[in-house]
Design an enzyme around this catalytic site. Structure first.
Site, PDB file in Angstrom:
ATOM      1  N   CYS A 186       0.867  -1.177   0.000  1.00  0.00           N
ATOM      2  CA  CYS A 186       0.000   0.000   0.000  1.00  0.00           C
ATOM      3  C   CYS A 186       0.901   1.225   0.000  1.00  0.00           C
ATOM      4  CB  CYS A 186      -0.885  -0.029   1.251  1.00  0.00           C
ATOM      5  SG  CYS A 186      -2.009   1.370   1.425  1.00  0.00           S
ATOM      6  N   HIS A 187       0.442   2.298  -0.590  1.00  0.00           N
ATOM      7  CA  HIS A 187       1.288   3.494  -0.663  1.00  0.00           C
ATOM      8  C   HIS A 187       1.040   4.463   0.488  1.00  0.00           C
ATOM      9  CE1 HIS A 187      -2.399   4.304  -3.104  1.00  0.00           C
ATOM     10  NE2 HIS A 187      -2.445   5.313  -2.256  1.00  0.00           N
TER      11      HIS A 187
END
Length: 717
Positions: free
Chosen positions: A170-171
């Site tokens: 996930c960023h």
């Protein structure tokens, strides 16, 4: 060179970034990139885009495209998943529109909450198929890189069901660190941090600038009237002491403190209800233009510098033995010690040629662990529903969701889930789940499919002498299938002779059978009788007989009738019988006398039951309500009765009373001198300072005294 497979390559924007990131590493520039999607048109767009990226970068990568997932995974060293099951329509629209009908609003609905639960239910099966393909035909040690939401649910399910090397990416960690630097006016190059928790709810345990704690700068923003960004996340930081990784629109639906409080709170914190729907509609509306920009015009394409997505860095580190630390979602194998074992946690992961090596965190601050666990509960129950096929866990997942639980009562949650399940199944997004007992959280199998059998004597029993006894026999088929079988009886564990032999039963689903049977149990002073069958669906309810309490009374000498509760005298009274006239005088200990005409058993009352000992006549039930002005007598249907004289005198400790009635006028078929059955059940508002309300009969039972074995036999002498 490595073979890198993208499943869901039709997510062309993301695919372009990933492919560009990977191929800008010289060591990976000769890789084989295999694209797979179920949409032929999207897949073709992705193929054209990828080949133009290769030409633009001047590298020797090989691009493959296929609709066959297993073929795409065969021999792969890395599999990157970016799928969306169900799409915007019907999947996402169902996730939003049905809950909205019930008053449950959402912002994104892709990770937690009811939207996250149902996205998880329809995505977990496909994720497991990918994981099993990796285990079966992927290259040895093939690593599964998952970008699909709901991240924690998918990673948890794959770990528990398959167990291939996997990390969820996930960023939000690296993205939020940059946001915080911007908010505080810091140069991000000099920011360091340490983050841990669960996906979308990980917290910056440390946030430093040039080696110093930068949290004072963040807390200072709380007092800056001109700063109005990220209101939900800053409010959570104010309360918890730490900043969370995922956006305010996400946080507003992961916690119970915002959306369900209504318009004023939604506006105060700038919460964008239905935000994900608007994003999807915008992407769809501009797709053709975006597609042209993605693949470029006349074969030319723009390739941006490497992004901060972790996927390419992981592959590069594993292929070149370049050590890096990324933030990933992995099984909790004692890494965060105050979160559940093997839940999915997000934390620093060392990556090199040895693969993924998660780092140990220890305990989170207790308030952070507590709020994470509220989300983990939902994740684990959703995974349980998907892996076991048990429908009840869908309800359990939504009822434990913080936002849903704060917004809807349980019956609405059940109804909403039923409608969501049906809508998903109608369009083929969900399979069948094992049924539950209607409107409950209990599996139907083994509970709801039972045939319940009970027996009651036609006439009250004074003794069990060994003579034949006539019983009313009732069988209720709770199941959804017909039942045919035979029934026998046992008393005290011994088979009982049945006149006419075993009882045959034939019951349609939901049907009830009532008939009389003549049984001849052996003489005994205590009887436990039940119906039994070789069919496991039959469940016999015990009929229990014990010799009744015998009270001999006369017209001249009153007999004491007392009721105790926890060694306290709840009722102390005396009883006389003259002819057919019964009189009881006494005192009830009740320090909080109150009456409820609609539900008299729920307040201060004396329940009075009487019936003849001989054949004929039913049970008469009365409620005697103590009132300072005009004591009230109610019949079984709660209508006033004048057949009983009931007088009371209330004081702080309770009330004194006199009860006088002619049994014949009550409809009890007894003659002067004949025995009859009687029971009293006392309900009190309070019993002194030490005890609250209580409800107990003189037989010691706290349930209804309408059962014959609870009665005392009153014998006039």
């Amino acid at each position: 060179m490595a073979k890198i497979t993208l499943i869901g390559a039709g997510s062309v924007v993301f695919a372009k970034n990933l492919i560009s990131d990977i191929l800008q590493f010289p060591e990976l520039s000769g890789s084989t990139i295999t694209l797979m999607d179920i949409d032929p048109a999207r897949l073709e767009t992705a193929r054209v885009m990828a080949e133009r990226v290769v030409r633009k970068l001047g590298v020797k990568a090989r691009i493959e495209a296929t609709l066959d997932r297993r073929k795409a995974i065969t021999g792969a060293n890395y599999v990157i998943c970016t799928i969306q099951v169900g799409g915007y329509k019907p999947g996402t629209v169902i996730d939003f529109e049905i809950p909205k009908k019930f008053g449950l609003l959402q912002t994104i609905g892709d990770t937690l909450g009811v939207g996250g639960v149902f996205r998880g239910l329809r995505t977990i099966p496909k994720t497991l198929e990918i994981a099993r393909d990796i285990a079966d035909v992927g290259a040895p040690g093939c690593t599964f890189l998952n970008y699909t939401n709901p991240m924690a649910m998918l990673c948890m399910a794959a770990d528990r069901a398959v167990g291939v090397p996997m990390v969820g990416l996930c960023h939000s960690v690296q993205g939020t660190s940059q946001q915080l630097a911007n908010y505080a006016g810091l140069d991000a190059k000099h920011v360091t941090y340490r983050v841990a928790g669960i996906n979308h709810m990980a917290f910056f345990l440390d946030y430093k600038y040039r080696g110093q704690d930068a949290y004072p700068l963040l807390f200072n923003l709380l007092n800056d009237g001109a700063f109005t960004q990220d209101k939900v996340r800053f409010e959570m930081m104010r309360r918890l002491g730490y900043f969370v990784t995922e956006s305010s629109e996400h946080q507003s639906e992961y916690n119970p403190h915002f959306i369900h409080h209504g318009k004023s709170v939604i506006e105060k914190f700038d919460i964008p209800i239905d935000e994900y729907l608007r994003r999807c509609e915008s992407i769809i509306a501009t797709w053709k233009k975006a597609e042209a920009e993605l693949i470029g015009e006349d074969g030319d394409i723009t390739v941006n510098p490497q992004t901060h997505e972790y996927g390419s860095f992981i592959i590069h580190s594993m292929e070149t033995n370049t050590p890096r630390v990324i933030y990933g979602n992995v099984p909790n194998t004692g890494l965060i010690t105050n979160l559940p074992d093997r839940c999915c946690v997000e934390l620093p992961v060392l990556v090199d040629a040895q693969g993924l090596q998660p780092t140990h965190i220890g305990d989170l601050p207790p308030q952070l662990a507590a709020i994470c666990r509220t989300n983990v509960n939902v994740q684990e129950l959703t995974v349980a529903a998907a892996l076991t096929g048990k429908r009840e866990h869908i309800y359990h997942a939504v009822m434990t969701d913080p936002h849903a639980a704060a917004t809807l009562p349980l019956d609405k949650i059940w109804a909403m889930c039923d409608e969501l399940i049906e809508a998903h199944q109608k369009v083929g997004l969900l399979g069948e789940f094992a049924p539950t007992i209607k409107n409950t959280g209990r599996a139907y199998a083994g509970t709801g499919d039972k045939v319940i059998v009970s027996v009651e004597p036609v006439r009250p029993l004074a003794e069990v002498s060994g003579a034949p006894i006539e019983f009313n026999f009732t069988a209720v088929n709770q199941g959804t299938t017909a039942f045919t079988g035979k029934l026998v009886f046992e008393a005290n564990g011994v088979a009982v002779p049945i006149k006419g032999g075993a009882v045959s039963i034939k019951l349609a689903p939901g049907a009830t059978l009532v008939k009389r049977v003549v049984l001849q149990p052996a003489a005994t002073t205590a009887l436990t009788l039940r119906g039994i069958s070789t069919d496991a669906r039959v469940m016999g309810r015990d009929y229990i007989f014990s010799p009744p309490r015998v009270i001999k009374v006369s017209a001249a000498d009153a007999v004491a009738v007392d009721v105790e509760f926890m060694a306290n005298k709840l009722l102390k009274s005396a009883m006389t019988v003259k002819g057919t006239v019964l009189e009881i005088t006494g005192r009830v200990i009740d320090t909080a006398v109150k009456v409820d005409v609609a539900a008299p058993w729920a307040a201060s009352t004396i329940e009075f039951f009487v019936k003849p000992a001989r054949v004929g006549g039913g049970t008469t039930q009365l409620f005697l309500l103590p009132r300072a002005k005009g004591a009230t007598v109610l019949g079984k249907t709660r209508k006033p009765s004048k057949a009983v004289a009931f007088k009371v005198k209330i004081d702080k400790g309770g009330y004194d009373f006199t009860l006088r009635c002619d049994l014949k006028k009550l409809g009890v078929q007894v003659n002067a001198g004949e025995a009859f059955y009687l029971d009293l059940l006392i309900s009190a508002g309070a019993l002194g300072d030490a005890h609250g309300s209580c409800r107990v009969g003189w037989n010691g039972k706290t349930n209804s005294s309408s059962r014959s074995e609870h009665f005392a036999l009153i014998v006039p002498v």
